[in-house]
Design a protein around this motif. Structure first.
Motif, PDB file in Angstrom:
ATOM      1  N   LEU A  56       1.097  -1.260   0.181  1.00 43.56           N
ATOM      2  CA  LEU A  56      -0.239  -0.147   0.486  1.00 43.56           C
ATOM      3  C   LEU A  56       0.912   1.223  -0.275  1.00 43.56           C
ATOM      4  O   LEU A  56       2.131   1.131   0.476  1.00 43.56           O
ATOM      5  CB  LEU A  56      -1.066   0.036   1.016  1.00 43.56           C
ATOM      6  CG  LEU A  56      -1.718  -0.761   1.484  1.00 43.56           C
ATOM      7  CD1 LEU A  56      -2.173  -0.855   2.828  1.00 43.56           C
ATOM      8  CD2 LEU A  56      -3.198  -1.211   0.619  1.00 43.56           C
ATOM      9  N   ARG A  69     -11.320   0.561  15.861  1.00 45.24           N
ATOM     10  CA  ARG A  69     -12.607   0.238  15.642  1.00 45.24           C
ATOM     11  C   ARG A  69     -13.459   0.412  17.202  1.00 45.24           C
ATOM     12  O   ARG A  69     -12.953  -0.326  17.390  1.00 45.24           O
ATOM     13  CB  ARG A  69     -13.279  -0.553  14.597  1.00 45.24           C
ATOM     14  CG  ARG A  69     -12.929  -0.609  13.470  1.00 45.24           C
ATOM     15  CD  ARG A  69     -13.759  -1.852  12.977  1.00 45.24           C
ATOM     16  NE  ARG A  69     -12.716  -3.051  13.231  1.00 45.24           N
ATOM     17  CZ  ARG A  69     -11.853  -2.776  12.489  1.00 45.24           C
ATOM     18  NH1 ARG A  69     -11.311  -2.620  11.368  1.00 45.24           N
ATOM     19  NH2 ARG A  69     -11.133  -3.997  11.847  1.00 45.24           N
ATOM     20  N   GLY A  70     -14.019   1.382  17.163  1.00 48.12           N
ATOM     21  CA  GLY A  70     -14.735   1.567  18.809  1.00 48.12           C
ATOM     22  C   GLY A  70     -14.204   2.694  19.219  1.00 48.12           C
ATOM     23  O   GLY A  70     -14.584   2.941  20.111  1.00 48.12           O
ATOM     24  N   LEU A 102       3.285  -4.468   8.868  1.00 50.54           N
ATOM     25  CA  LEU A 102       1.613  -3.484   9.025  1.00 50.54           C
ATOM     26  C   LEU A 102       0.838  -3.974   9.379  1.00 50.54           C
ATOM     27  O   LEU A 102       0.514  -4.099   9.649  1.00 50.54           O
ATOM     28  CB  LEU A 102       2.394  -2.395   7.962  1.00 50.54           C
ATOM     29  CG  LEU A 102       0.978  -1.156   8.113  1.00 50.54           C
ATOM     30  CD1 LEU A 102       1.207  -0.524   9.502  1.00 50.54           C
ATOM     31  CD2 LEU A 102       1.177  -0.220   6.910  1.00 50.54           C
ATOM     32  N   ASP A 103       1.256  -5.361   7.781  1.00 48.65           N
ATOM     33  CA  ASP A 103       0.193  -6.178   8.102  1.00 48.65           C
ATOM     34  C   ASP A 103      -0.650  -6.693   9.487  1.00 48.65           C
ATOM     35  O   ASP A 103      -1.007  -7.193  10.207  1.00 48.65           O
ATOM     36  CB  ASP A 103       0.510  -6.806   7.267  1.00 48.65           C
ATOM     37  CG  ASP A 103      -1.417  -7.633   6.574  1.00 48.65           C
ATOM     38  OD1 ASP A 103      -1.366  -8.361   5.775  1.00 48.65           O
ATOM     39  OD2 ASP A 103      -1.805  -8.849   7.771  1.00 48.65           O
ATOM     40  N   VAL A 112      -1.184  -4.205  12.922  1.00 49.43           N
ATOM     41  CA  VAL A 112      -3.163  -3.781  12.514  1.00 49.43           C
ATOM     42  C   VAL A 112      -3.975  -4.768  12.964  1.00 49.43           C
ATOM     43  O   VAL A 112      -5.012  -4.904  13.683  1.00 49.43           O
ATOM     44  CB  VAL A 112      -3.224  -3.489  10.714  1.00 49.43           C
ATOM     45  CG1 VAL A 112      -4.568  -3.430  10.966  1.00 49.43           C
ATOM     46  CG2 VAL A 112      -2.349  -1.773  10.445  1.00 49.43           C
ATOM     47  N   ARG A 113      -3.331  -6.401  12.249  1.00 47.35           N
ATOM     48  CA  ARG A 113      -4.174  -7.442  12.747  1.00 47.35           C
ATOM     49  C   ARG A 113      -4.536  -7.865  14.464  1.00 47.35           C
ATOM     50  O   ARG A 113      -5.366  -7.696  14.731  1.00 47.35           O
ATOM     51  CB  ARG A 113      -3.593  -8.995  11.869  1.00 47.35           C
ATOM     52  CG  ARG A 113      -4.386  -8.733  10.445  1.00 47.35           C
ATOM     53  CD  ARG A 113      -4.101 -10.059   9.800  1.00 47.35           C
ATOM     54  NE  ARG A 113      -3.765 -10.176   8.630  1.00 47.35           N
ATOM     55  CZ  ARG A 113      -5.109 -10.717   7.920  1.00 47.35           C
ATOM     56  NH1 ARG A 113      -5.749 -10.749   8.589  1.00 47.35           N
ATOM     57  NH2 ARG A 113      -5.602 -10.916   6.679  1.00 47.35           N
ATOM     58  N   ARG A 158      -5.718  -4.419  16.046  1.00 47.53           N
ATOM     59  CA  ARG A 158      -7.202  -5.284  16.506  1.00 47.53           C
ATOM     60  C   ARG A 158      -7.436  -5.908  17.046  1.00 47.53           C
ATOM     61  O   ARG A 158      -9.194  -5.876  17.478  1.00 47.53           O
ATOM     62  CB  ARG A 158      -7.921  -4.573  14.689  1.00 47.53           C
ATOM     63  CG  ARG A 158      -7.586  -3.438  14.682  1.00 47.53           C
ATOM     64  CD  ARG A 158      -7.921  -3.081  12.845  1.00 47.53           C
ATOM     65  NE  ARG A 158      -7.841  -1.726  12.843  1.00 47.53           N
ATOM     66  CZ  ARG A 158      -7.461  -1.086  11.383  1.00 47.53           C
ATOM     67  NH1 ARG A 158      -7.757  -2.169  10.417  1.00 47.53           N
ATOM     68  NH2 ARG A 158      -7.836   0.005  11.282  1.00 47.53           N
ATOM     69  N   ASP A 205      -6.792   7.262   3.525  1.00 44.49           N
ATOM     70  CA  ASP A 205      -7.572   7.246   2.272  1.00 44.49           C
ATOM     71  C   ASP A 205      -8.726   7.797   2.428  1.00 44.49           C
ATOM     72  O   ASP A 205      -9.383   8.079   1.869  1.00 44.49           O
ATOM     73  CB  ASP A 205      -7.726   5.765   0.876  1.00 44.49           C
ATOM     74  CG  ASP A 205      -8.567   4.650   1.648  1.00 44.49           C
ATOM     75  OD1 ASP A 205      -8.841   4.950   2.698  1.00 44.49           O
ATOM     76  OD2 ASP A 205      -8.018   3.683   1.104  1.00 44.49           O
ATOM     77  N   ARG A 206      -8.799   7.265   4.071  1.00 48.84           N
ATOM     78  CA  ARG A 206     -10.525   8.157   4.228  1.00 48.84           C
ATOM     79  C   ARG A 206     -10.142   9.377   4.839  1.00 48.84           C
ATOM     80  O   ARG A 206     -11.379  10.324   5.484  1.00 48.84           O
ATOM     81  CB  ARG A 206     -11.808   7.296   5.317  1.00 48.84           C
ATOM     82  CG  ARG A 206     -11.641   5.626   4.120  1.00 48.84           C
ATOM     83  CD  ARG A 206     -12.433   4.407   4.509  1.00 48.84           C
ATOM     84  NE  ARG A 206     -13.765   5.671   5.173  1.00 48.84           N
ATOM     85  CZ  ARG A 206     -13.964   4.515   7.185  1.00 48.84           C
ATOM     86  NH1 ARG A 206     -13.803   3.975   6.986  1.00 48.84           N
ATOM     87  NH2 ARG A 206     -15.033   5.343   6.717  1.00 48.84           N
TER      88      ARG A 206
END
Lengths: 387, 82
Positions: A217, A260-261, A284-285, A288-289, A292, A313-314
């Motif tokens: 990415l 999240r949350g 990084l993958d 992140v996993r 979370r 991207d958001r």
């Protein structure tokens, strides 16, 4: 024969004051080596797997599972401990619980290849497996000697579980760290815009030539540039300790990951400047996993020497970071946006990212920070140098 | 593999990315980015999983349109050989 070593509740961040010893991953009489996972500790930022950096034999488990104890509490005693031990994560902190002192030398990466399940599993792992109806046969263990620990037990497919974090507790933990940062650190802020159009075209060509698992990415280019620019301007990479800048030779890049949350963690990619793009993407993958799922390791929570934050991207196109003490800088990457840009005298639409730096003005000045950002920009516009 | 089985598998993969959510609760027509709060890393992991499970590679040019569960299952239904 070495000395008796006391393994204490580590401080897994600038904001940690206590933790719950959830699970022992070792038993009395067991030999442990540097980097072995020995316990799972529940903190405001989720369950953390804690390594030990002193080899020896476990003589006594002082604190039973389920105990909620302050940082610095003796959890276990080791006999035959080596005098060459790295005291970093186990050094008893002061009463007001400052962050764990960074290691004077890089600790070994705790991720090792281990064979599939050979029959050993911790009590907590067996409990989770029973609860989730999971067969441990074939499960790869990441605990001591390849033993299966709780984090290795797969989630039941039809019964999603919470990530193991308390949103309110995490909010308080972030609040404590950020309060300390803004109270103690005189921030200065810099920013520059980088035309990423040729770099993104290069990345698209690179990705098109490999299958999905090997693609990277754009965010990974940011990490690579931030880490390697440290070689040119090392002053941004280290800690403010005892009234002076202590530059770190190793580059352990903290990556801010939103949960999240609500909530935020910034675990480290160790030796990020030595990883190629594929290695950084995999790291990084994995981070992140696990972040979370509330399963980060102690060293990842304390080792970061410089932190990056990316809006993805958001998000928005500009971010001004808050330094995570005792680090001395944080690098920010905004969302890549289409902008009118002058190229060879013509105005053209280009993909542009705004790169920012918040620096600790006690440790360095804007001139130094500017040199660092220029180095990041140069690396981002020469992606072959990052591959 | 039936379309129903395919949808169930995609729901599992999505819940693996976002364990806070129930597989059955995912609305097939709501944008997954808003519904599950997933980002580019999650979408990369989903594309990798679909490649590993079904052997298909969703072209970059089509990914922008595949933002709902139904759109993903429609695409798989049309491209996965049975």
């Amino acid at each position: 024969m070495g000395d008796v070593f006391e393994f204490v509740m580590p401080s897994l961040g600038a904001d940690m004051e206590r933790g719950v010893l959830v699970e022992w991953l070792v038993t009395v009489g067991q030999h442990v080596d540097r980097g072995d996972l020995v316990a799972v500790v529940e903190t405001d930022k989720g369950a953390i797997e804690v390594e030990i950096w002193t080899p020896g034999t476990v003589a006594e488990l002082v604190v039973p599972e389920g105990s909620d104890v302050p940082v610095g509490t003796v959890l276990a005693r080791l006999s035959g401990a080596s005098a060459t031990a790295d005291p970093a994560p186990s050094a008893p902190p002061a009463a007001d619980a400052p962050p764990a002192e960074p290691s004077p030398e890089p600790a070994p990466t705790p991720v090792v290849a281990v064979p599939p399940h050979s029959g050993r599993a911790s009590p907590w792992a067996r409990h989770l497996a029973a609860e989730r109806g999971v067969d441990l046969t074939g499960v790869v263990g990441t605990g001591p000697g390849g033993a299966i620990v709780g984090a290795d037990v797969p989630q039941a497919r039809t019964k999603p579980v919470a990530a193991g974090t308390d949103a309110d507790a995490m909010r308080r933990a972030v609040a404590r760290a950020m309060e300390r940062s803004k109270r103690e650190i005189p921030h200065y802020y810099l920013g520059t815009e980088v035309d990423l159009t040729p770099t993104l075209a290069w990345l698209e060509r690179r990705n098109a030539a490999v299958p999905p698992p090997q693609r990277v990415l754009p965010a990974v280019l940011f990490l690579a540039a931030a880490a390697r620019a440290v070689r040119e301007v090392p002053q941004v990479n280290g800690f403010w300790k005892d009234g002076r800048l202590e530059v770190s030779e190793a580059v352990h890049l903290g990556v801010a990951i939103s949960l999240r949350g609500g909530g935020l963690v910034a675990p480290a990619v160790r030796d990020a400047d030595r990883l190629d793009l594929g290695g950084l993407m995999a790291a990084l993958d994995d981070l992140v996993r696990r972040a979370r799922r509330g399963r980060l390791r102690g060293s990842e929570m304390t080792d970061a020497t410089l932190t990056t934050t990316s809006m993805g991207d958001r998000g928005v196109s500009d971010i001004q970071g808050v330094i995570y003490p005792p680090q001395v800088a944080i690098v920010g990457f905004g969302r890549v946006v289409e902008r009118p840009w002058i190229v060879d005298g013509a105005i053209l639409p280009r993909s542009v990212v705004r790169v920012t730096l918040a620096g600790d003005h006690r440790a360095h000045d804007g001139h130094t920070g500017g040199l660092y950002l220029s180095a990041v920009a140069n690396l981002l516009t020469n992606p072959e140098s990052l591959a | 593999m039936t379309r129903t089985e395919m949808e169930a598998r995609v729901r599992e993969l999505l819940v693996d990315l976002a364990p806070e959510f129930e597989a059955d609760a995912i609305d097939p027509d709501e944008d997954l980015r808003q519904q599950l709060d997933i980002d580019s890393m999650d979408l990369h992991q989903l594309a990798t999983s679909l490649f590993e499970v079904y052997g298909v590679d969703i072209p970059e040019s089509e990914r922008a349109d595949l933002v709902t569960l139904r759109a993903i299952v429609d695409w798989l239904d049309a491209h996965v050989s049975r």
